[in-house]
Design a protein around this motif. Structure first.
Motif, PDB file in Angstrom:
ATOM      1  N   GLU A 139       0.857  -1.199   0.000  1.00 52.26           N
ATOM      2  CA  GLU A 139       0.000   0.000   0.000  1.00 52.26           C
ATOM      3  C   GLU A 139       0.885   1.237   0.000  1.00 52.26           C
ATOM      4  O   GLU A 139       1.993   1.222   0.515  1.00 52.26           O
ATOM      5  N   PHE A 140       0.338   2.306  -0.586  1.00 54.32           N
ATOM      6  CA  PHE A 140       1.132   3.528  -0.742  1.00 54.32           C
ATOM      7  C   PHE A 140       0.464   4.713  -0.079  1.00 54.32           C
ATOM      8  O   PHE A 140       0.729   5.851  -0.424  1.00 54.32           O
ATOM      9  N   ARG A 142      -0.683   7.676   2.424  1.00 55.89           N
ATOM     10  CA  ARG A 142       0.007   8.574   3.357  1.00 55.89           C
ATOM     11  C   ARG A 142      -0.890   8.836   4.555  1.00 55.89           C
ATOM     12  O   ARG A 142      -2.101   8.981   4.386  1.00 55.89           O
ATOM     13  N   GLU A 143      -0.301   8.917   5.728  1.00 57.73           N
ATOM     14  CA  GLU A 143      -1.091   9.267   6.902  1.00 57.73           C
ATOM     15  C   GLU A 143      -1.637  10.676   6.705  1.00 57.73           C
ATOM     16  O   GLU A 143      -1.017  11.513   6.056  1.00 57.73           O
ATOM     17  N   LYS A 192       7.733  -1.281  -3.482  1.00 57.33           N
ATOM     18  CA  LYS A 192       7.363  -0.522  -2.285  1.00 57.33           C
ATOM     19  C   LYS A 192       8.594   0.158  -1.661  1.00 57.33           C
ATOM     20  O   LYS A 192       8.601   1.360  -1.408  1.00 57.33           O
ATOM     21  N   ASN A 196       9.476   4.344  -1.652  1.00 54.85           N
ATOM     22  CA  ASN A 196       9.694   5.145  -0.445  1.00 54.85           C
ATOM     23  C   ASN A 196      11.121   5.701  -0.398  1.00 54.85           C
ATOM     24  O   ASN A 196      11.326   6.865  -0.024  1.00 54.85           O
ATOM     25  N   LEU A 199      11.374   8.639  -2.836  1.00 50.36           N
ATOM     26  CA  LEU A 199      10.735   9.866  -2.320  1.00 50.36           C
ATOM     27  C   LEU A 199      11.589  10.496  -1.219  1.00 50.36           C
ATOM     28  O   LEU A 199      11.742  11.718  -1.157  1.00 50.36           O
ATOM     29  N   ILE A 203      13.234  14.323  -1.374  1.00 51.54           N
ATOM     30  CA  ILE A 203      13.143  15.332  -0.300  1.00 51.54           C
ATOM     31  C   ILE A 203      14.549  15.743   0.138  1.00 51.54           C
ATOM     32  O   ILE A 203      14.852  16.929   0.321  1.00 51.54           O
ATOM     33  N   PHE A 237       6.774  16.324  -3.460  1.00 54.98           N
ATOM     34  CA  PHE A 237       7.868  15.904  -2.577  1.00 54.98           C
ATOM     35  C   PHE A 237       9.154  16.691  -2.798  1.00 54.98           C
ATOM     36  O   PHE A 237      10.264  16.173  -2.692  1.00 54.98           O
ATOM     37  N   LEU A 238       8.972  17.973  -3.122  1.00 54.82           N
ATOM     38  CA  LEU A 238      10.113  18.895  -3.183  1.00 54.82           C
ATOM     39  C   LEU A 238       9.972  19.958  -2.094  1.00 54.82           C
ATOM     40  O   LEU A 238      10.478  21.059  -2.240  1.00 54.82           O
ATOM     41  N   GLY A 239       9.251  19.635  -1.042  1.00 57.13           N
ATOM     42  CA  GLY A 239       9.081  20.591   0.062  1.00 57.13           C
ATOM     43  C   GLY A 239      10.300  20.525   0.972  1.00 57.13           C
ATOM     44  O   GLY A 239      10.487  19.541   1.695  1.00 57.13           O
ATOM     45  N   GLY A 243      13.480  17.715   7.210  1.00 61.37           N
ATOM     46  CA  GLY A 243      13.809  16.326   6.889  1.00 61.37           C
ATOM     47  C   GLY A 243      12.589  15.446   7.029  1.00 61.37           C
ATOM     48  O   GLY A 243      11.596  15.830   7.614  1.00 61.37           O
ATOM     49  N   TYR A 244      12.700  14.250   6.469  1.00 62.99           N
ATOM     50  CA  TYR A 244      11.562  13.341   6.538  1.00 62.99           C
ATOM     51  C   TYR A 244      11.544  12.591   7.864  1.00 62.99           C
ATOM     52  O   TYR A 244      12.583  12.291   8.446  1.00 62.99           O
ATOM     53  N   CYS A 248       7.457   5.422   8.075  1.00 61.63           N
ATOM     54  CA  CYS A 248       7.892   4.651   6.898  1.00 61.63           C
ATOM     55  C   CYS A 248       9.253   5.047   6.339  1.00 61.63           C
ATOM     56  O   CYS A 248      10.145   4.205   6.215  1.00 61.63           O
ATOM     57  N   LYS A 313       3.677  14.986  10.865  1.00 62.59           N
ATOM     58  CA  LYS A 313       3.161  15.740   9.720  1.00 62.59           C
ATOM     59  C   LYS A 313       1.749  16.179  10.081  1.00 62.59           C
ATOM     60  O   LYS A 313       1.186  15.686  11.070  1.00 62.59           O
ATOM     61  N   ARG A 404       9.167  24.660   8.148  1.00 64.51           N
ATOM     62  CA  ARG A 404       8.388  24.038   7.063  1.00 64.51           C
ATOM     63  C   ARG A 404       7.980  25.035   5.983  1.00 64.51           C
ATOM     64  O   ARG A 404       7.120  24.741   5.165  1.00 64.51           O
TER      65      ARG A 404
HETATM   66  C1  UDX Z   1       4.876   7.690   3.254  1.00 66.64           C
HETATM   67  C2  UDX Z   1       4.653   7.482   1.751  1.00 66.64           C
HETATM   68  O1  UDX Z   1       4.387   8.749   1.114  1.00 66.64           O
HETATM   69  C3  UDX Z   1       3.505   6.514   1.498  1.00 66.64           C
HETATM   70  O2  UDX Z   1       3.385   6.250   0.115  1.00 66.64           O
HETATM   71  C4  UDX Z   1       3.806   5.217   2.246  1.00 66.64           C
HETATM   72  O3  UDX Z   1       2.720   4.308   2.097  1.00 66.64           O
HETATM   73  C5  UDX Z   1       4.047   5.492   3.717  1.00 66.64           C
HETATM   74  O4  UDX Z   1       5.097   6.445   3.865  1.00 66.64           O
HETATM   75  P1  UDX Z   1       3.740   9.089   5.220  1.00 66.64           P
HETATM   76  O5  UDX Z   1       4.943   8.689   6.014  1.00 66.64           O
HETATM   77  O6  UDX Z   1       2.385   8.922   5.808  1.00 66.64           O
HETATM   78  O7  UDX Z   1       3.730   8.318   3.804  1.00 66.64           O
HETATM   79  O8  UDX Z   1       3.874  10.660   4.880  1.00 66.64           O
HETATM   80  P2  UDX Z   1       4.512  11.540   3.714  1.00 66.64           P
HETATM   81  O9  UDX Z   1       3.511  12.560   3.341  1.00 66.64           O
HETATM   82  O10 UDX Z   1       5.095  10.728   2.627  1.00 66.64           O
HETATM   83  O11 UDX Z   1       5.677  12.290   4.492  1.00 66.64           O
HETATM   84  C6  UDX Z   1       6.814  11.586   5.018  1.00 66.64           C
HETATM   85  C7  UDX Z   1       7.798  12.563   5.593  1.00 66.64           C
HETATM   86  O12 UDX Z   1       8.395  13.356   4.558  1.00 66.64           O
HETATM   87  C8  UDX Z   1       7.185  13.584   6.562  1.00 66.64           C
HETATM   88  O13 UDX Z   1       8.081  13.758   7.646  1.00 66.64           O
HETATM   89  C9  UDX Z   1       7.068  14.857   5.769  1.00 66.64           C
HETATM   90  O14 UDX Z   1       7.142  16.012   6.554  1.00 66.64           O
HETATM   91  C10 UDX Z   1       8.280  14.737   4.863  1.00 66.64           C
HETATM   92  N1  UDX Z   1       8.137  15.488   3.601  1.00 66.64           N
HETATM   93  C11 UDX Z   1       7.190  15.116   2.698  1.00 66.64           C
HETATM   94  C12 UDX Z   1       8.994  16.559   3.350  1.00 66.64           C
HETATM   95  O15 UDX Z   1       9.865  16.900   4.166  1.00 66.64           O
HETATM   96  N2  UDX Z   1       8.861  17.231   2.159  1.00 66.64           N
HETATM   97  C13 UDX Z   1       7.941  16.885   1.222  1.00 66.64           C
HETATM   98  O16 UDX Z   1       7.892  17.540   0.165  1.00 66.64           O
HETATM   99  C14 UDX Z   1       7.068  15.806   1.501  1.00 66.64           C
END
Ligand code: UDX
Length: 431
Positions: A139-140, A142-143, A192, A196, A199, A203, A237-239, A243-244, A248, A313, A404
């Motif tokens: 599954e893909f 996002r929360e 999968k 991830n 992405l 970022i 996903f260019l925000g 950091g992420y 996941c 998030k 952010r």
């Molecule tokens: C992610 C994947 O997007 C999803 O496909 C997978 O099923 C689960 O993992 P999720 O973790 O819920 O989803 O959130 P997501 O919106 O992808 O954000 C992940 C992290 O990246 C967050 O900390 C968010 O703040 C960060 N992020 C996201 C950025 O810093 N910049 C961006 O442009 C997008």
């Protein structure tokens, strides 16, 4: 829960199984245990209409089902790999209850080869090969937008060695009208992790470019507009930010790194992604200290800082790998007193961050009281249109550290704030 609720909404009979009796009871009573927009209504409607139930008994659920999804956790193992014990327990439970042909679908995020592992576990527990097929269907979602992502997926990925099983699972998704990629099991498993990790890399790349912007007159938001307009790159996903985090990306990047080493096909690019991501918060803290700190051992001693946003998030109460945890710890270590606010995640945050040196507030203005700086950690919608004059009037020094890029420089400097954002040199308040 989301997948099950949507399958039920599409007209299927769904039984959700969990080993946690209290969770099952509260779900059957219609209580949704997580904050996820639109999910409570979906659960309630399908419970009421009798298509969705929750139970603790695997045999009951398996014996009455044609398709069984394994959706358990796959946390990191001690050796850096993936702990598959929950998958193994679920597969064993399923095997003991098989009473005729079943399709067993792995929805958990799992390393390449787990499909074969599940097959072995089920066969070892006495089920004949003709009585089941294994499918990988990652599954893909996002929360925070899980329902939307499940109803309008970019693609459905189905991996199996059995064409019939794959086609049966495809039928489940037919009503969504999304493109369906039917492939072999191992490719599906890798799709999968690779998605991830890609992405996370995207970022991280833009965060590294943001560092460069901070040394120049360039503005990361302008750079992103131009870069993202290239259809080969795309704007998603260019925000740039802190950091992420989340449940996941950090885990899956580590798992892919581990798998690549184990398989002798190392991916040093992911080492770099990890290192750059780990440096985001320390770098941000240095900017705060650079502006507000003294030369003392505890550079922010006696300074109050407001922290806006605690969940990893917006639109979730999930604190897993939330940047707020690292930020609050680091700021407290420098002697700062913190006043924190989150629209939803405060209870979960308090459990993890604790109460030492931090006061949890009811709204952003209360968090700004007596503060020399406001730090924006999560881009909740309600922070976008704060009453900046009111915010300023609560503060000792009107400075915003925007992790952010919620605001534009003009917006906050016009309101009299000094503004530090990601990927741009700081801006002074307009007189
Ligand atoms: C992610 C994947 O997007 C999803 O496909 C997978 O099923 C689960 O993992 P999720 O973790 O819920 O989803 O959130 P997501 O919106 O992808 O954000 C992940 C992290 O990246 C967050 O900390 C968010 O703040 C960060 N992020 C996201 C950025 O810093 N910049 C961006 O442009 C997008």
């Amino acid at each position: 829960m989301v997948t099950g609720a949507i399958f039920a909404d599409l007209g299927n009979d769904v039984i959700g199984v969990d080993i946690d009796r209290s969770r099952v009871d509260s779900l059957n009573a219609g209580d949704c245990p997580i904050h996820e927009p639109r999910l409570p209504e979906l659960l309630k409607r399908n419970l009421k209409e009798g298509r969705l139930t929750f139970a603790t008994s695997i045999p009951e659920a398996v014996s009455t089902s044609e398709i069984i999804f394994i959706c358990v956790g796959t946390p990191p193992a001690e050796d850096g790999g993936t702990d598959l014990s929950q998958v193994e327990t679920a597969a064993t439970g399923i095997a003991h209850a098989v009473n005729g042909y079943k399709i067993i679908v792995n929805k958990s995020t799992v390393p390449v080869g787990t499909g074969d592992f599940v097959r072995d576990v089920i066969e070892k527990n006495g089920v004949a090969a003709k009585d089941f097929d294994v499918v990988c269907n990652p599954e893909f979602l996002r929360e925070g937008q899980a329902v939307r992502d499940t109803l309008q997926p970019d693609r459905i990925v189905i991996g199996s060695s059995s064409e019939t099983a794959a086609k049966t699972v495809e039928l489940l998704y037919q009503a969504l009208g999304a493109p369906c990629i039917i492939t072999d099991t191992q490719s599906a498993e890798l799709i999968k992790y690779a998605s991830n990790a890609f992405l996370a890399t995207k970022i991280t790349f833009i965060n590294a470019v943001a560092n460069l912007c901070e040394q120049t007159q360039a503005d990361i938001r302008e750079v992103v507009k131009g870069v993202g307009a290239d259809s080969r790159i795309g704007p998603a996903f260019l925000g740039a930010g802190l950091g992420y985090g989340g449940s996941c990306f950090p885990k899956d990047v580590d798992a892919l790194l581990h798998a690549s080493r184990r398989l002798g096909a190392e991916m040093p690019i992911l080492e770099a992604v990890r290192a750059e991501n780990d440096s985001r918060v320390p770098r941000f803290i240095q900017r705060i200290i650079g502006r507000l700190g003294t030369k003392n051992r505890l550079p922010l001693e006696g300074t109050t800082i407001g922290v806006l946003g605690l969940s990893f998030k917006p639109d979730t109460d999930d604190m897993r790998e939330a940047k707020s945890i690292e930020i609050c710890h680091a700021l407290r270590e420098t002697g700062a007193r913190l006043r924190a606010y989150d629209p939803i995640a405060t209870t979960n945050a308090r459990r993890i961050i604790g109460d030492d040196g931090i006061e949890y507030c009811q709204n952003p203005y209360e968090a700004a009281k007596g503060a020399s700086g406001i730090v924006i950690v999560t881009e909740w919608r309600e922070f976008i249109q704060l009453n900046l004059n009111r915010l300023k009037s609560e503060m000792v020094e009107p400075i915003i550290f925007d992790g952010r890029n919620v605001y534009s420089s003009e917006q906050v400097t016009d309101a009299g704030f000094e503004y530090f954002s990601i990927g741009k040199i700081p801006s002074k308040p307009k007189p």
